[in-house]
Design an enzyme around this catalytic site. Structure first.
Site, PDB file in Angstrom:
ATOM      1  N   GLN A   1     154.929 -23.270  37.454  1.00  0.00           N
ATOM      2  CA  GLN A   1     153.799 -22.475  37.913  1.00  0.00           C
ATOM      3  C   GLN A   1     152.879 -23.317  38.790  1.00  0.00           C
ATOM      4  O   GLN A   1     152.336 -22.837  39.784  1.00  0.00           O
ATOM      5  CB  GLN A   1     153.018 -21.901  36.731  1.00  0.00           C
ATOM      6  CG  GLN A   1     151.877 -20.972  37.115  1.00  0.00           C
ATOM      7  CD  GLN A   1     152.344 -19.721  37.841  1.00  0.00           C
ATOM      8  OE1 GLN A   1     153.441 -19.225  37.589  1.00  0.00           O
ATOM      9  NE2 GLN A   1     151.521 -19.204  38.735  1.00  0.00           N
TER      10      GLN A   1
ATOM     11  N   HIS B   1     155.061  -6.046  38.039  1.00  0.00           N
ATOM     12  CA  HIS B   1     154.818  -7.029  36.977  1.00  0.00           C
ATOM     13  C   HIS B   1     154.682  -6.331  35.623  1.00  0.00           C
ATOM     14  O   HIS B   1     153.698  -5.639  35.356  1.00  0.00           O
ATOM     15  CB  HIS B   1     153.543  -7.822  37.296  1.00  0.00           C
ATOM     16  CG  HIS B   1     153.233  -8.900  36.297  1.00  0.00           C
ATOM     17  ND1 HIS B   1     153.451 -10.239  36.548  1.00  0.00           N
ATOM     18  CD2 HIS B   1     152.724  -8.843  35.047  1.00  0.00           C
ATOM     19  CE1 HIS B   1     153.073 -10.957  35.494  1.00  0.00           C
ATOM     20  NE2 HIS B   1     152.644 -10.118  34.562  1.00  0.00           N
TER      21      HIS B   1
ATOM     22  N   SER C   1     149.075 -18.127  33.875  1.00  0.00           N
ATOM     23  CA  SER C   1     150.101 -17.165  34.268  1.00  0.00           C
ATOM     24  C   SER C   1     150.773 -16.549  33.048  1.00  0.00           C
ATOM     25  O   SER C   1     151.208 -17.261  32.133  1.00  0.00           O
ATOM     26  CB  SER C   1     151.175 -17.831  35.131  1.00  0.00           C
ATOM     27  OG  SER C   1     152.270 -16.958  35.329  1.00  0.00           O
TER      28      SER C   1
ATOM     29  N   GLU D   1     149.957  -4.865  41.086  1.00  0.00           N
ATOM     30  CA  GLU D   1     151.330  -5.363  41.053  1.00  0.00           C
ATOM     31  C   GLU D   1     152.197  -4.414  40.231  1.00  0.00           C
ATOM     32  O   GLU D   1     152.371  -4.600  39.023  1.00  0.00           O
ATOM     33  CB  GLU D   1     151.389  -6.775  40.471  1.00  0.00           C
ATOM     34  CG  GLU D   1     150.714  -7.827  41.335  1.00  0.00           C
ATOM     35  CD  GLU D   1     150.978  -9.251  40.850  1.00  0.00           C
ATOM     36  OE1 GLU D   1     151.682  -9.409  39.829  1.00  0.00           O
ATOM     37  OE2 GLU D   1     150.497 -10.192  41.484  1.00  0.00           O
TER      38      GLU D   1
ATOM     39  N   HIS E   1     153.617 -15.377  33.025  1.00  0.00           N
ATOM     40  CA  HIS E   1     155.022 -15.797  33.030  1.00  0.00           C
ATOM     41  C   HIS E   1     155.250 -16.979  32.089  1.00  0.00           C
ATOM     42  O   HIS E   1     156.348 -17.146  31.551  1.00  0.00           O
ATOM     43  CB  HIS E   1     155.458 -16.154  34.447  1.00  0.00           C
ATOM     44  CG  HIS E   1     155.620 -14.966  35.346  1.00  0.00           C
ATOM     45  ND1 HIS E   1     156.747 -14.174  35.346  1.00  0.00           N
ATOM     46  CD2 HIS E   1     154.783 -14.414  36.266  1.00  0.00           C
ATOM     47  CE1 HIS E   1     156.605 -13.200  36.223  1.00  0.00           C
ATOM     48  NE2 HIS E   1     155.421 -13.317  36.798  1.00  0.00           N
TER      49      HIS E   1
ATOM     50  N   ASP F   1     158.822  -9.892  36.533  1.00  0.00           N
ATOM     51  CA  ASP F   1     158.719  -9.123  37.762  1.00  0.00           C
ATOM     52  C   ASP F   1     160.062  -8.434  37.977  1.00  0.00           C
ATOM     53  O   ASP F   1     161.116  -9.071  37.852  1.00  0.00           O
ATOM     54  CB  ASP F   1     158.416 -10.027  38.953  1.00  0.00           C
ATOM     55  CG  ASP F   1     157.064 -10.715  38.837  1.00  0.00           C
ATOM     56  OD1 ASP F   1     156.183 -10.155  38.159  1.00  0.00           O
ATOM     57  OD2 ASP F   1     156.903 -11.794  39.422  1.00  0.00           O
TER      58      ASP F   1
ATOM     59  N   ALA G   1     148.665 -17.012  39.836  1.00  0.00           N
ATOM     60  CA  ALA G   1     147.860 -17.543  38.735  1.00  0.00           C
ATOM     61  C   ALA G   1     147.776 -19.061  38.778  1.00  0.00           C
ATOM     62  O   ALA G   1     148.768 -19.752  39.056  1.00  0.00           O
ATOM     63  CB  ALA G   1     148.449 -17.104  37.397  1.00  0.00           C
TER      64      ALA G   1
END
Length: 254
Positions: free
Chosen positions: A132, A219, A158, A216, A160, A167, A153
């Site tokens: 990230q 996401h 983030s 988004e 993730h 995503d 982010a």
């Protein structure tokens, strides 16, 4: 008071995750800010008494990560697996992985979308803190930090990194993680059905002042079926759901 209560709730979630081996707890909980307005507060109060998240889902549902509430740098889930779904790439690498509950739910979501004639593909799921950091720094070099923060982010903030976010795009790979995905049949299907599998559209349109990110539609964040249903039915963000949980939690200061 709200910021400290938010911090307490997420600290509890992280403590539960830590007890299960899912990461390391920070020495002290960072502050939180959700940017919600009085309307959101009133809405939360109205629904607060109806929110009952099963214990098995509570840690995942209450894990709120945003710009004001980061994960510790060494956080890494220990139940990451490879979901048996199509991705836009063939390599079996880190960004195909998700935490096991999210992975299992994703497989069901993809199967349902394909059954409805709208097959999907994953674009990016789990990211380590280091990855990230690399991505964010690349975006800063490209667009400058101010703009980069509207769509990427800062390392540690983030979703993730939690292993609970992914995503997605259509199976053809077009419009992957770009604005044009929002007008596709796949995006419309996700907006209508993702909650049925425990996922939410994490950064919805019109909620940028609350989430801190632009819309988004690609996401997805796994929060579990109970929280997802509540968030979908009220048109909330995860921040607003967290606020509603706070309202429904006795503080002893009434």
């Amino acid at each position: 008071m709200q910021k400290s209560l938010f911090a307490i709730i997420t600290l509890i979630a992280l403590l539960i995750l830590s007890a299960c081996g899912h990461g390391t707890i920070p020495a002290s909980p960072p502050g939180i800010g959700n940017g919600s307005d009085d309307t959101s507060v009133d809405s939360a109060k109205t629904a607060a008494d109806k929110i009952q998240v099963p214990e098995a889902e509570a840690a995942i549902a209450s894990l709120l990560i945003n710009k004001d509430h980061p994960l510790p740098e060494d956080y890494k889930p220990d139940d990451l697996v490879y979901p048996d779904v199509k991705f836009t790439f063939l390599e079996k690498i880190e960004k195909r992985m998700m935490r096991k509950p999210a992975s299992q739910a994703l497989e069901k979501l993809f199967a349902a979308a394909a059954k409805d004639g709208l097959p999907l593909a994953g674009v990016s799921a789990y990211r380590s803190h280091d990855r990230q950091k690399q991505l964010f720094e690349a975006y800063v070099r490209k667009d400058g930090e101010a703009k980069a923060r509207t769509y990427s982010a800062y390392p540690g903030t983030s979703e993730h990194e939690t292993g609970l976010a992914i995503d997605v795009t259509g199976a053809d790979g077009k419009c992957a993680a770009t604005g044009c995905f929002g007008g596709t049949p796949e995006a419309k299907w996700l907006a209508k059905h993702a909650y049925e599998f425990g996922f939410i559209i994490r950064y919805p349109k019109g909620k940028e002042d609350i989430t801190g990110y632009q819309y988004e539609p690609w996401h997805l964040r796994y929060v579990g079926p109970t929280a997802a249903n509540t968030i979908y039915s009220h048109g909330w963000t995860l921040e607003e759901h967290a606020e509603a949980i706070l309202v429904s939690t006795p503080t002893g200061n009434e």
